[in-house]
Design a protein around this motif. Sequence first.
Motif, PDB file in Angstrom:
ATOM      1  N   VAL A  64      62.499  60.057  60.540  1.00  0.00           N
ATOM      2  CA  VAL A  64      62.387  59.072  61.624  1.00  0.00           C
ATOM      3  C   VAL A  64      61.083  59.245  62.384  1.00  0.00           C
ATOM      4  O   VAL A  64      60.369  58.263  62.668  1.00  0.00           O
ATOM      5  CB  VAL A  64      63.608  59.168  62.572  1.00  0.00           C
ATOM      6  N   LEU A 120      59.108  56.119  59.613  1.00  0.00           N
ATOM      7  CA  LEU A 120      60.311  55.365  59.965  1.00  0.00           C
ATOM      8  C   LEU A 120      60.756  54.441  58.831  1.00  0.00           C
ATOM      9  O   LEU A 120      61.963  54.286  58.589  1.00  0.00           O
ATOM     10  CB  LEU A 120      60.079  54.543  61.235  1.00  0.00           C
ATOM     11  N   LYS A 149      64.434  54.332  57.101  1.00  0.00           N
ATOM     12  CA  LYS A 149      65.321  53.188  56.972  1.00  0.00           C
ATOM     13  C   LYS A 149      65.703  52.935  55.514  1.00  0.00           C
ATOM     14  O   LYS A 149      66.842  52.552  55.213  1.00  0.00           O
ATOM     15  CB  LYS A 149      64.643  51.960  57.553  1.00  0.00           C
ATOM     16  N   GLU A 165      72.325  53.033  63.301  1.00  0.00           N
ATOM     17  CA  GLU A 165      71.355  53.220  64.384  1.00  0.00           C
ATOM     18  C   GLU A 165      69.947  53.404  63.840  1.00  0.00           C
ATOM     19  O   GLU A 165      68.970  52.904  64.415  1.00  0.00           O
ATOM     20  CB  GLU A 165      71.745  54.449  65.231  1.00  0.00           C
ATOM     21  N   ILE A 166      69.804  54.123  62.731  1.00  0.00           N
ATOM     22  CA  ILE A 166      68.475  54.311  62.139  1.00  0.00           C
ATOM     23  C   ILE A 166      67.923  52.968  61.637  1.00  0.00           C
ATOM     24  O   ILE A 166      66.732  52.661  61.802  1.00  0.00           O
ATOM     25  CB  ILE A 166      68.553  55.354  60.997  1.00  0.00           C
ATOM     26  N   LYS A 203      66.426  50.820  64.458  1.00  0.00           N
ATOM     27  CA  LYS A 203      65.246  51.302  65.209  1.00  0.00           C
ATOM     28  C   LYS A 203      64.019  50.454  64.866  1.00  0.00           C
ATOM     29  O   LYS A 203      63.886  49.996  63.715  1.00  0.00           O
ATOM     30  CB  LYS A 203      64.989  52.774  64.881  1.00  0.00           C
TER      31      LYS A 203
END
Length: 451
Positions: free
Chosen positions: A417, A421, A425, A447-448, A451
């Motif tokens: 993350v 990122l 994902k 949640e990831i 983001k």
Amino acid sequence: MPAKTRSKKTTTTTKSATTTKKVASASAKPTEEVSKTAKKVEPAQKDTTTKTAAKKTTAKKVTPAKKTTAKKSAEPKTEAKPAVKQATLETAKPATKKVEAKPVATKTAEVKPATKKVEAKPVATTAKKPAAKKTVTKKATAAKKAPAKRATAAKAANKKVAAKKATTKKTAKKPVVNTAKTEQYNSFAMDTCFEMARAMGVNMDYENYASLLLDNADIDALTKKVLDDFHVDTKAFTFEKDGYDTDLIRVIFDRVADTVDIKASDFEQIGKDVKAHASYTIKDDATVNNEEYQKEFDIVRKVLMIAQRKNIHQSADLVELIKVDVTDMIQTFMDLAYHVLPLFEYDDVKYYENFIFAVLSQLDDLHQKWGTRALMDIADLYIKHGDYGQGDANYNYVLRENQIKDMIYYRFANVYVDIDLDKAKAIANSAFQYVDDRYDYYPKLIEILEK
């Protein structure tokens, strides 16, 4: 008148003869009847004591009667002889000395206890004691008291011996080794000492001595064990003649103990260290955390060495040696390593990987509990140090070997993350082929993606 006295004398002899015959016939019966014959003899004794002249004549004439009665009594039973002789002797003794009626009564009283035993010897011994004088009774009492004195003396001697033993135990000291000789041994190289020990028959190397030091903290006991195992005669070698003796073995143990990393005498302190550091909480101060990591690393290393040398594969078996469970300590160490190693060098991560897997491989129960976690921890550390290929390989291996994948996918995605990122994902999105809303980590994967 002289003729009359002679007739009286003859009558008395015939009476004594008849009484002895009765005693002889009664001797074949139990000893209870012997006491009755003894009572019958008493009147004759009183008559003889009235005149001194009669005493002398009766004493002389009774004696032959004793011999004849003894021969007659020998026919029925051999055991009755001592009783008859003793009874006749007792009748003769009062004739020579003035004896009152009371001592005679004591004779019959002491013969009665002899009825318990048929043997004649106890009767004879009891019959002799009453006829003795007062001085004899005093001696008898003194003789009775003598065993008690001897017993007390024996007890006192035993107490002295016990006291000596106790003092020897307290004052017992270890054998003193010649200081000059010890200094000479210490000046030699270790290999030279091993060769001299082999000359005495002790075929051991450094590892053999180090291994024994893990078994026992008492070096004197280890020295004795080695000499006994190799059948070395302690008097066969002398330092003056041969240049070495059996004291060399103890010196070798002392020197090896100074160089080994772990020995039996260290177990107690290791247990205390494990207990003290198991409750460590990570601080905000990185320096403090780094110092703690070094300390815990050293403690876990000693635990591993004990398990390896003792061939222990369950953490519970270590409790017998160091008196504490190492499970919490190792968990604390893994948490601390994961926190501080991102700030360390890349080589430190590789070193930690080899070390932690050596610990978990040695202790099977801990490997089953934390083996997967250790793989993911090291994969994260590699990724944080920029080795993405090694980190990804570790995660892919873990995913293949485990059925429950939601937690593994979450950790794999989460480590990227802050680094990449998009890759995070992508990893989270690939998890949904195995994970749905029934799994615990499904919300965190969402949640990831958000983001």
